[in-house]
Scaffold this motif. Structure first.
Motif, short mmCIF file in Angstrom:
data_model
loop_
_atom_site.label_atom_id
_atom_site.label_comp_id
_atom_site.label_asym_id
_atom_site.label_seq_id
_atom_site.Cartn_x
_atom_site.Cartn_y
_atom_site.Cartn_z
N UNK A 171 0.55 -1.31 -0.04
CA UNK A 171 -0.38 0.33 -0.12
C UNK A 171 0.83 1.37 0.16
N UNK A 172 0.08 2.44 -0.57
CA UNK A 172 1.30 3.87 -0.24
C UNK A 172 1.41 4.27 1.12
N UNK A 173 2.37 4.42 1.41
CA UNK A 173 2.62 4.61 3.05
C UNK A 173 3.59 6.15 3.13
N UNK A 174 3.73 7.03 3.97
CA UNK A 174 4.62 7.82 4.43
C UNK A 174 4.52 8.11 5.88
N UNK A 175 4.20 7.34 6.30
CA UNK A 175 3.97 7.19 8.38
C UNK A 175 4.03 5.52 8.87
N UNK A 176 5.91 6.06 9.76
CA UNK A 176 6.17 5.08 10.07
C UNK A 176 5.31 5.27 11.51
#
Length: 197
Positions: A171-176
């Motif tokens: 999936x698209x992700x920009x948070x960890x």
């Protein structure tokens, strides 16, 4: 073969060997902290790296976990991974062990990804917990970012436990987000770096 001087350290950046490491923000010091989050990561960097040291759970036997998201609130991205491990016992009175862990290897699963094992919350032994986590494709606006994580910790069953986890985010992700499987992160230092080549 590398020749010449070691890479130069200047301020918050490590330069040399055709890449630059830049510390992003300040080091997060966890102290009875529910989670350590890195949100809205931009496409500025090709690789993000998180280094964590002296990580200890508040709950004995808890495990450090990671997950991903896009809104800074929900961390439940689909992941496919392989969790490999090795261990030895403090007294060395049984054989060393290792292999793949099916319960901790995820296949198209939105749950939190375990990245340590059965960590001790002992005030001294628990300080052994550390990890280094590499993330590629985070914040790039597309699926199939990848992660490669190594952790080492002292377990509550008196084992030295090392784990290597690698996989892809489907999936698209920009948070960890880093959390414990149970309870808070009693202590630990977490530093985020961005790397460009």
């Amino acid at each position: 073969v590398l020749t010449g001087n070691l890479p130069a350290i200047s301020g918050a950046s490590l330069t040399g060997i055709s890449s630059t490491w830049t510390q992003i923000g300040s080091t997060t010091t966890a102290s009875s902290t529910a989670s350590v989050d890195y949100d809205n990561l931009a496409s500025t960097y090709q690789l993000y790296v998180v280094i964590g040291t002296q990580i200890r759970p508040a709950t004995n036997g808890a495990e450090l976990e990671v997950n991903f998201g896009t809104d800074g609130t929900t961390y439940s991205a689909n992941k496919t991974s392989a969790y490999g491990y090795q261990y030895n016992v403090e007294a060395d009175d049984e054989s060393e062990g290792g292999g793949l862990s099916n319960p901790n290897s995820l296949g198209n699963n939105t749950g939190d990804q375990p990245i340590s094992h059965n960590q001790s919350n002992h005030g001294t032994y628990g300080n052994a917990g550390f990890m280094i986590a590499y993330f590629s494709g985070i914040g790039q606006g597309s699926n199939y970012g990848s992660f490669d994580i190594y952790s080492n910790n002292w377990s509550q069953t008196n084992r030295s436990w090392g784990a290597r986890i690698n996989g892809h985010i489907q999936a698209s992700a920009d948070c960890i987000r880093f959390v414990m499987s149970s309870g808070n992160i009693a202590q630990g230092k977490f530093t985020l770096y961005g790397v460009n080549q």
